[in-house]
Write a protein that holds these residues in place. Sequence first.
Motif, mmCIF file in Angstrom:
data_model
loop_
_atom_site.group_PDB
_atom_site.id
_atom_site.type_symbol
_atom_site.label_atom_id
_atom_site.label_comp_id
_atom_site.label_asym_id
_atom_site.label_seq_id
_atom_site.Cartn_x
_atom_site.Cartn_y
_atom_site.Cartn_z
ATOM 1 N N THR A 174 -12.663 -3.753 0.024
ATOM 2 C CA THR A 174 -11.600 -3.599 -0.979
ATOM 3 C C THR A 174 -11.742 -2.282 -1.729
ATOM 4 O O THR A 174 -10.745 -1.596 -1.992
ATOM 5 C CB THR A 174 -11.634 -4.781 -1.962
ATOM 6 N N VAL B 225 0.863 -1.178 0.000
ATOM 7 C CA VAL B 225 0.000 0.000 0.000
ATOM 8 C C VAL B 225 0.901 1.231 0.000
ATOM 9 O O VAL B 225 2.109 1.133 0.203
ATOM 10 C CB VAL B 225 -0.948 0.030 1.226
ATOM 11 N N VAL C 145 -2.160 -0.186 -4.808
ATOM 12 C CA VAL C 145 -2.182 -1.384 -3.967
ATOM 13 C C VAL C 145 -1.722 -2.576 -4.806
ATOM 14 O O VAL C 145 -2.182 -2.771 -5.931
ATOM 15 C CB VAL C 145 -3.601 -1.665 -3.418
ATOM 16 N N LEU D 292 -10.351 0.393 0.370
ATOM 17 C CA LEU D 292 -8.886 0.363 0.374
ATOM 18 C C LEU D 292 -8.325 0.995 -0.898
ATOM 19 O O LEU D 292 -7.390 1.810 -0.841
ATOM 20 C CB LEU D 292 -8.398 -1.083 0.512
ATOM 21 N N GLU E 197 -8.798 4.779 -0.634
ATOM 22 C CA GLU E 197 -7.900 5.425 0.327
ATOM 23 C C GLU E 197 -6.453 5.445 -0.177
ATOM 24 O O GLU E 197 -5.699 6.373 0.126
ATOM 25 C CB GLU E 197 -7.969 4.688 1.675
ATOM 26 N N GLU E 198 -6.071 4.445 -0.959
ATOM 27 C CA GLU E 198 -4.691 4.358 -1.457
ATOM 28 C C GLU E 198 -4.545 4.895 -2.878
ATOM 29 O O GLU E 198 -3.481 4.747 -3.487
ATOM 30 C CB GLU E 198 -4.215 2.902 -1.407
ATOM 31 N N ASN F 242 -2.881 2.035 6.108
ATOM 32 C CA ASN F 242 -3.339 0.686 5.796
ATOM 33 C C ASN F 242 -2.218 -0.361 5.778
ATOM 34 O O ASN F 242 -2.416 -1.465 5.271
ATOM 35 C CB ASN F 242 -4.057 0.698 4.442
ATOM 36 N N ILE G 28 -9.773 -8.793 5.161
ATOM 37 C CA ILE G 28 -9.938 -7.340 5.229
ATOM 38 C C ILE G 28 -11.404 -6.981 5.468
ATOM 39 O O ILE G 28 -11.726 -6.069 6.233
ATOM 40 C CB ILE G 28 -9.391 -6.672 3.945
ATOM 41 N N LYS H 274 -12.735 -4.846 8.694
ATOM 42 C CA LYS H 274 -13.462 -3.594 8.501
ATOM 43 C C LYS H 274 -14.953 -3.711 8.829
ATOM 44 O O LYS H 274 -15.677 -2.703 8.800
ATOM 45 C CB LYS H 274 -13.297 -3.107 7.055
ATOM 46 N N LEU I 255 -2.830 -3.965 6.751
ATOM 47 C CA LEU I 255 -3.588 -4.861 5.871
ATOM 48 C C LEU I 255 -2.680 -5.655 4.937
ATOM 49 O O LEU I 255 -3.151 -6.572 4.246
ATOM 50 C CB LEU I 255 -4.605 -4.058 5.054
#
Length: 526
Positions: free
Chosen positions: A376, A348, A387, A379, A382-383, A353, A364, A368, A356
Motif C-alpha cells: 500500500t 488511482v 488514491v 501504491l 507511485e500515485e 496501477n 494488492i 505485489k 489494482l
Amino acid sequence: MKVLIKNGIIVDGTGKKTFKGDLLIEDSRIKEIGKVSENADKIIDAKGRVVSPGFIDTHSHSDLMILVNPYNEIKIRQGITTEVLGQDGISMAPLPTEFISPWRKNIAGLDGDTDEIDWEYETTENYLKMMKDNGVGLNECYLVPHGNVRMEAMGLGNRPATDEEISKMCEITRREMEAGAFGLSTGLIYIPCAYGRTNELIEMCKVVAEYDGVFVVHQRSEADTIVDSMKEVIEIGKKSGVKVHFSHFKVCGKNNWKYIDEMEKLLEEAEQEGIRVSFDQYPYAAGSTMLGVILPPWAHDGGTDELMNRLQSKELRDKMIYDMEHGIPGWDNFVDFAGVDQIFVTSVKTEKNKDLIGKSLEEIGKIKGKDPLNATFDLLYEEENAVGMVDFYGLEEHVIKFLCRKEQNVCTDGLLAGKPHPRAYGSFPRILGRYVREKNILSVEEAVYKMSKKAADSFGIKERGELAKGNFADIVIFDLDKVCDKGTYVDPTQYPEGIDYVIINGEVVIEEGVYNKIKAGMVVTK
C-alpha cells in the motif's frame, strides 16, 4: 415558459400527507399548486407517480469535476437538484497561488486532479465566478473549508496556531462568508485540519455564527474515541453559537458499536442545551475516502511532498506500521477497525496501477508479493497519494437506527473517480426503494422531507426543498413502485431506475428517463 404537471401524487417536502393535484411552473418558479386550470406550453401527466421537491445532497465532492464536466448527470439521475460543495475542510478555495502544487496533491484522493482548469483563482469569490461563467447542471452551494483557510494563514505544518494566526483565519473566514458561503467545513482526520485545536475552531465558528451559517464537521473520530470527538464538536457549537452539522454520521468498527446509545444521548443533551444539531448520512454500511487516511497523521506533516519523502524511508515505514498496529491516541485507525481485507482501492491517477482498482489491500499485497501495508505504501508513493478507497465498517441495523432520527437528512458523500462507492450513483433512490417501499422503515412523506426540506433548513438554503408557491421549480417525479438504486460494490457505476422527470429551475432536465444535457443550475449563495 409554463409547464403544467397534472394528476400527480404531491409530496411537498414538509412531511405533510400526500394529496393528488397539479403543479404549474412559470419560468424558474412554482406558480400554483392544487387544482390548476390554466393553460401551459408543456403538459406532463404524472398520474400514479410522486411529485416531490428536488433532492438536496448536503455532502458532495463534485468541487473540481463540476468545472470540467458541469452537467453532473450522476447526481441528477438520482433526483438531486442541489448539492453542497466544500466538504471535509479540504476543497478548492481559498487557494493562494504559492500553495497550488501541494494542495492539488492533497485533495486529489477526494476530488481528483486536472490540468484542464486555471488554478490561479485564489478566493471563493473567484471560484464561484468560474462556476457561474462556465454554467452548472444543477444548483451548487459552497462551504468555507477549514484546511484551506488554515493553509492560507499558516501553511501546512503540524503545530498549534498562534493567536495572531487564529485572528488571520477568522479574517479569511469572514471574507469567504461574505462571498456567499453557507458555513465552515472541517475534516479533522484530513491534513491540515487534523492539526487544528478546538480553540481555533471555536473562534472561526464565532464568525460563521454571525452569518447564521453552519459548521459542517467530519469529526476527529468515528471509531474508538467517538464520544470524546462528539463532545468536542458540541463544545464548539456551545461556545461559538454556530449551528452544528455532523457529516456522514456513523460509528466504525464492531468494537465501537457499544457507543451508539451514548452518541444518541449526546445529540439529545445538545438539543436540551439549545445547540442546533443535525447530521447527514448515506444509506450504506461502508464508507469511502482517500486511501492516505490509513497513515498516522504525522506522516502527512508538511503536505504530500513531505509524505513522499517519508514513504521512501524504510525506518519511517516501519514506524508507520508500528503506529498502525499499536494505535495513536485520537487517531482513527482504518486498518484496525476495517482490516486490510475490507479496504478496497476505488481510484488511482496513473494507468500503471489501474489493474489494482477493486482490489483489497490484502489482495494488492499478494499481487505485489509483499506484506499488504508495504504494498500500500508503494501504491501511495507511485500515485502521489491520489488514491481513493472503500472501507466496510458497520451493520445495516445501525444505518436504520440513525436514518430514523429527527436530526438526519440524506447525502451521497460520493467520490466520483474510478470505480466509486455505489452511493455516488444511488443514495437517494436507495432510500425510496429499500427503506420506504421494501422495508417500510420510513413513509414516503418522511423520506422526501429528509431528502429536501430538512436538508434545506439545516443549511439555510432558501426557496428550495419544498413545493410551495413562489419557490424555485426544483422538482422530481418518480415511480414509487419502481424506484431503486442499481449500483453494487462490484459494479457501482449504474444509474438508478424509477426517476422519470427531474426539473431544475423550471427546465426539464430528465424527461421520461431521458437526460437532456443542459446547464439548468445556479450557483447559490447565502
